[in-house]
Write an enzyme that holds these catalytic residues in place. Structure first.
Site, PDB file in Angstrom:
ATOM      1  NE  ARG A  62      -4.656  34.824  17.914  1.00 33.23           N
ATOM      2  CZ  ARG A  62      -3.692  35.469  18.642  1.00 33.23           C
ATOM      3  NH1 ARG A  62      -2.335  35.549  18.921  1.00 33.23           N
ATOM      4  NH2 ARG A  62      -4.288  36.733  19.440  1.00 33.23           N
ATOM      5  CE  LYS A 108     -13.701  14.500   9.897  1.00 29.12           C
ATOM      6  NZ  LYS A 108     -14.686  13.825  10.248  1.00 29.12           N
ATOM      7  CD  GLU A 156     -13.973   2.849  12.689  1.00 26.49           C
ATOM      8  OE1 GLU A 156     -14.109   3.248  11.471  1.00 26.49           O
ATOM      9  OE2 GLU A 156     -14.602   3.408  13.669  1.00 26.49           O
ATOM     10  CE  LYS A 164      -9.353   9.241   8.565  1.00 28.66           C
ATOM     11  NZ  LYS A 164      -9.465   9.261   9.794  1.00 28.66           N
ATOM     12  CD  GLU A 208     -16.475  14.582   7.407  1.00 25.16           C
ATOM     13  OE1 GLU A 208     -16.560  15.805   8.104  1.00 25.16           O
ATOM     14  OE2 GLU A 208     -16.535  13.439   7.538  1.00 25.16           O
ATOM     15  NE  ARG A 216     -12.065  13.060   6.620  1.00 24.37           N
ATOM     16  CZ  ARG A 216     -11.216  13.703   7.313  1.00 24.37           C
ATOM     17  NH1 ARG A 216     -10.755  14.748   7.118  1.00 24.37           N
ATOM     18  NH2 ARG A 216     -10.741  13.145   8.809  1.00 24.37           N
ATOM     19  CG  ASN A 242     -19.256   9.512   7.525  1.00 27.62           C
ATOM     20  OD1 ASN A 242     -18.382   9.454   8.612  1.00 27.62           O
ATOM     21  ND2 ASN A 242     -19.731  10.631   7.128  1.00 27.62           N
ATOM     22  CG  HIS A 263     -19.303   5.515  11.396  1.00 21.35           C
ATOM     23  ND1 HIS A 263     -18.408   4.595  10.476  1.00 21.35           N
ATOM     24  CD2 HIS A 263     -18.348   6.079  12.202  1.00 21.35           C
ATOM     25  CE1 HIS A 263     -17.454   4.518  11.023  1.00 21.35           C
ATOM     26  NE2 HIS A 263     -17.345   5.140  12.222  1.00 21.35           N
ATOM     27  CG  HIS A 298     -22.420   7.981  14.673  1.00 19.96           C
ATOM     28  ND1 HIS A 298     -22.035   8.755  13.499  1.00 19.96           N
ATOM     29  CD2 HIS A 298     -21.351   7.782  15.296  1.00 19.96           C
ATOM     30  CE1 HIS A 298     -20.842   8.878  13.760  1.00 19.96           C
ATOM     31  NE2 HIS A 298     -20.102   8.371  14.655  1.00 19.96           N
ATOM     32  CG  HIS A 308     -17.121   4.463  17.551  1.00 24.76           C
ATOM     33  ND1 HIS A 308     -17.990   5.096  16.854  1.00 24.76           N
ATOM     34  CD2 HIS A 308     -16.080   4.299  16.524  1.00 24.76           C
ATOM     35  CE1 HIS A 308     -17.854   5.462  15.597  1.00 24.76           C
ATOM     36  NE2 HIS A 308     -16.594   4.923  15.343  1.00 24.76           N
TER      37      HIS A 308
HETATM   38  N1  LIG Z   1     -10.141  12.578  14.761  1.00 23.56           N
HETATM   39  C1  LIG Z   1     -10.635  11.850  14.016  1.00 23.56           C
HETATM   40  O1  LIG Z   1     -10.442  11.471  12.954  1.00 23.56           O
HETATM   41  C2  LIG Z   1     -11.356  10.427  14.867  1.00 23.56           C
HETATM   42  C3  LIG Z   1     -11.774   9.241  14.189  1.00 23.56           C
HETATM   43  C4  LIG Z   1     -12.282   8.190  14.775  1.00 23.56           C
HETATM   44  C5  LIG Z   1     -12.198   8.348  16.373  1.00 23.56           C
HETATM   45  N2  LIG Z   1     -12.193   9.361  16.983  1.00 23.56           N
HETATM   46  C6  LIG Z   1     -12.147   9.374  18.436  1.00 23.56           C
HETATM   47  O2  LIG Z   1     -11.163   8.612  19.037  1.00 23.56           O
HETATM   48  C7  LIG Z   1     -11.806   8.318  19.993  1.00 23.56           C
HETATM   49  C8  LIG Z   1     -11.689   6.887  20.432  1.00 23.56           C
HETATM   50  O3  LIG Z   1     -10.261   6.407  20.300  1.00 23.56           O
HETATM   51  P1  LIG Z   1      -9.686   5.043  20.977  1.00 23.56           P
HETATM   52  O4  LIG Z   1     -10.693   3.866  21.214  1.00 23.56           O
HETATM   53  O5  LIG Z   1      -8.324   4.886  21.019  1.00 23.56           O
HETATM   54  O6  LIG Z   1     -10.116   5.455  22.577  1.00 23.56           O
HETATM   55  P2  LIG Z   1      -8.889   6.035  23.810  1.00 23.56           P
HETATM   56  O7  LIG Z   1      -8.008   6.832  23.536  1.00 23.56           O
HETATM   57  O8  LIG Z   1      -9.745   5.982  25.028  1.00 23.56           O
HETATM   58  O9  LIG Z   1      -8.252   4.427  24.194  1.00 23.56           O
HETATM   59  C9  LIG Z   1      -9.046   3.359  24.511  1.00 23.56           C
HETATM   60  C10 LIG Z   1      -8.269   2.859  26.099  1.00 23.56           C
HETATM   61  O10 LIG Z   1      -7.052   2.134  25.624  1.00 23.56           O
HETATM   62  C11 LIG Z   1      -6.038   2.722  26.377  1.00 23.56           C
HETATM   63  N3  LIG Z   1      -4.749   2.588  25.513  1.00 23.56           N
HETATM   64  C12 LIG Z   1      -4.574   3.193  24.425  1.00 23.56           C
HETATM   65  N4  LIG Z   1      -3.347   2.650  24.112  1.00 23.56           N
HETATM   66  C13 LIG Z   1      -3.042   1.697  24.748  1.00 23.56           C
HETATM   67  C14 LIG Z   1      -2.055   0.905  24.873  1.00 23.56           C
HETATM   68  N5  LIG Z   1      -1.003   0.759  23.759  1.00 23.56           N
HETATM   69  N6  LIG Z   1      -1.722  -0.006  25.754  1.00 23.56           N
HETATM   70  C15 LIG Z   1      -2.599   0.033  26.890  1.00 23.56           C
HETATM   71  N7  LIG Z   1      -3.726   0.686  26.927  1.00 23.56           N
HETATM   72  C16 LIG Z   1      -3.916   1.620  25.855  1.00 23.56           C
HETATM   73  C17 LIG Z   1      -6.435   3.900  26.723  1.00 23.56           C
HETATM   74  O11 LIG Z   1      -5.906   4.610  27.874  1.00 23.56           O
HETATM   75  C18 LIG Z   1      -8.030   3.750  26.856  1.00 23.56           C
HETATM   76  O12 LIG Z   1      -8.187   3.546  28.259  1.00 23.56           O
HETATM   77  C19 LIG Z   1     -13.050   8.777  20.360  1.00 23.56           C
HETATM   78  O13 LIG Z   1     -12.952   9.707  21.122  1.00 23.56           O
HETATM   79  C20 LIG Z   1     -13.294   9.089  18.863  1.00 23.56           C
HETATM   80  O14 LIG Z   1     -14.283  10.389  18.952  1.00 23.56           O
HETATM   81  C21 LIG Z   1     -11.447  10.630  16.236  1.00 23.56           C
HETATM   82 ZN   LIG Z   2     -15.604   5.286  13.529  1.00 20.93          ZN
END
Ligand SMILES: NC(=O)c1ccc[n+]([C@@H]2O[C@H](COP(=O)([O-])OP(=O)(O)OC[C@H]3O[C@@H](n4cnc5c(N)ncnc54)[C@H](O)[C@@H]3O)[C@@H](O)[C@H]2O)c1
Ligand SMILES: [Zn+2]
Length: 376
Positions: free
Chosen positions: A126, A148, A190, A232, A242, A246, A250, A253, A257, A269
């Site tokens: 939980r 999130k 971003e 942020k 949101e 917040r 977007n 986006h 999207h 993305h």
């Molecule tokens: N929670 C939120 O508010 C929020 C906001 C925006 C995006 N997201 C989510 O974030 C995700 C995208 O994040 P991302 O682009 O970091 O993707 P990711 O976590 O897949 O990382 C991208 C790639 O880089 C690699 N990587 C990460 N750090 C590294 C490092 N220091 N050295 C070498 N390789 C490294 C990872 O293994 C992966 O292959 C999506 O799922 C999206 O929905 C969430």
């Molecule tokens: Zn984004």
């Protein structure tokens, strides 16, 4: 452990949390965690299988070194693994390891790891504390802040999840040294968004620093990440769930999207949001809400980052509009879009996101597609 100046505090209903940004913090992770989340007796470090050998194991060792027993748990890298199946596998793994209610999760990795490990922590017995240690630019400037968490389902991205604010976020800008250059650019998109909606001076700084940011130069990365975190943090601190402000995050986006979906997720993305920001800024200019030149200024810095600013040939206006409708972003013939007044200032008249005629959105998309055809 840390002098002032490195911490940004994020206000949250469950208690505010610090985001620490400084070169070399990864080596101090154990001390920082012991200092700030002292009640946790055991830690589960979660990383994907790319980040685990680069940073996850170091993080685990740092916790161990500070007298905090920690185990490392990995899953296969990539968005395709941000699923309930991986959530279940990780949860079973932690249960098998005997992690109890007095345990905590440290997410070391990109946004996929942060969302997934955060969701594991949100639901484990939980809810147990989570510490976010973002290693991708995108995770540092965006996903690690705001609480999130969640996973994707066949019906869409991020459809199952929870708000679970971290207890602490530790950002070591040096971690991006191992990140591929194109992944860095995806994250800086971003940061450009943060400048575009909230801080013209920051946008100018990003424009000047493009080369260093792409190279992963630690001082430029640290400066930019800190400013993005501040911006942020300010927004999500005022509107955690949101309901209003917040929504400005977007920007780019709505169309972004739709482009992402219409490409069958072939468009990453950041690339999709890059296009989305340029197109939404053009919409603003067409409506007379945005200063002329706003879209061009964004297109220049995004182009310098190697991000697309006109849709790839073959991605026509029709499929993008269809994706918008599927996303329920079109209601009664209108599309909700965040508009800029000018770089650094969101147009606030009539709420943060404003309804725009579908026909105008279609026209801006069609115009961009024609340019794409011309360039191809
Ligand atoms: N929670 C939120 O508010 C929020 C906001 C925006 C995006 N997201 C989510 O974030 C995700 C995208 O994040 P991302 O682009 O970091 O993707 P990711 O976590 O897949 O990382 C991208 C790639 O880089 C690699 N990587 C990460 N750090 C590294 C490092 N220091 N050295 C070498 N390789 C490294 C990872 O293994 C992966 O292959 C999506 O799922 C999206 O929905 C969430
Ligand atoms: Zn984004």
């Amino acid at each position: 452990v840390l002098e002032d100046g490195a911490a940004v505090t994020v206000a949250a209903a469950a208690g505010g949390y610090p985001v620490l940004v400084r070169r070399g913090l990864m080596a101090k992770l154990g001390e920082l965690v012991a200092d700030r989340v002292g009640e946790v007796r055991r830690w589960a470090v979660v990383s994907d299988d790319v980040v685990a050998p680069l940073h996850g194991e170091r993080a685990r060792a740092s916790l161990d070194g500070a007298g905090l027993p920690a185990s490392l748990h990995t899953f296969p890298a990539g968005e395709a693994h941000k699923t309930r199946a991986t959530w279940a596998a990780l949860t079973d793994d932690l249960l098998a390891s005997g992690l109890g209610r007095d345990g905590g999760v440290v997410a070391v990795g990109g946004g996929v790891t942060g969302d997934l490990a955060g969701f594991v922590a949100a639901t484990y017995m939980r809810g147990i504390p989570v510490v976010q240690v973002p290693t991708s630019v995108l995770a540092m400037v965006d996903s690690a802040i705001g609480g999130k968490t969640g996973v994707d389902t066949p019906a869409g991205k991020n459809l199952v999840g929870a708000f679970h604010a971290p207890r602490l976020v530790v950002v070591d800008p040096e971690a991006v040294a191992t990140l591929p250059r194109r992944e860095r650019a995806q994250g800086w998109c971003e940061a450009v968004k943060h400048g575009a909606i909230l801080d013209d001076a920051y946008l100018s700084r990003l424009e000047r620093d493009v080369a260093a940011l792409l190279d992963g130069a630690a001082d430029a990365v640290e400066r930019a990440v800190r400013r993005s975190v501040e911006l942020k943090a300010e927004v999500v601190g005022r509107d955690e769930r949101e309901g209003g402000l917040r929504e400005i995050l977007n920007f780019g986006h709505t169309l972004g999207h739709a482009l992402e979906a219409a490409s069958g997720y072939a468009l990453p993305h950041g690339s999709a949001v890059s296009l989305g920001m340029v197109l939404e800024a053009r919409l603003g200019e067409r409506l007379g809400a945005s200063e002329p030149g706003t879209a061009e200024r964004l297109a220049r810095v995004l182009g310098d980052l190697g991000l697309p600013t006109i849709p790839p040939a073959g991605l026509g206006a029709g499929p993008v509009m269809a994706a918008l409708e599927r996303d329920k972003k079109v209601r009664e013939g209108r599309v909700r879009v965040v508009l800029l007044e000018r770089p650094g200032v969101v147009s606030g008249a009539g709420g943060w996101a404003r309804p725009v005629d579908r026909a105008l959105a279609l026209d801006v998309l069609a115009e961009a597609s024609r340019e794409a055809g011309f360039q191809a």
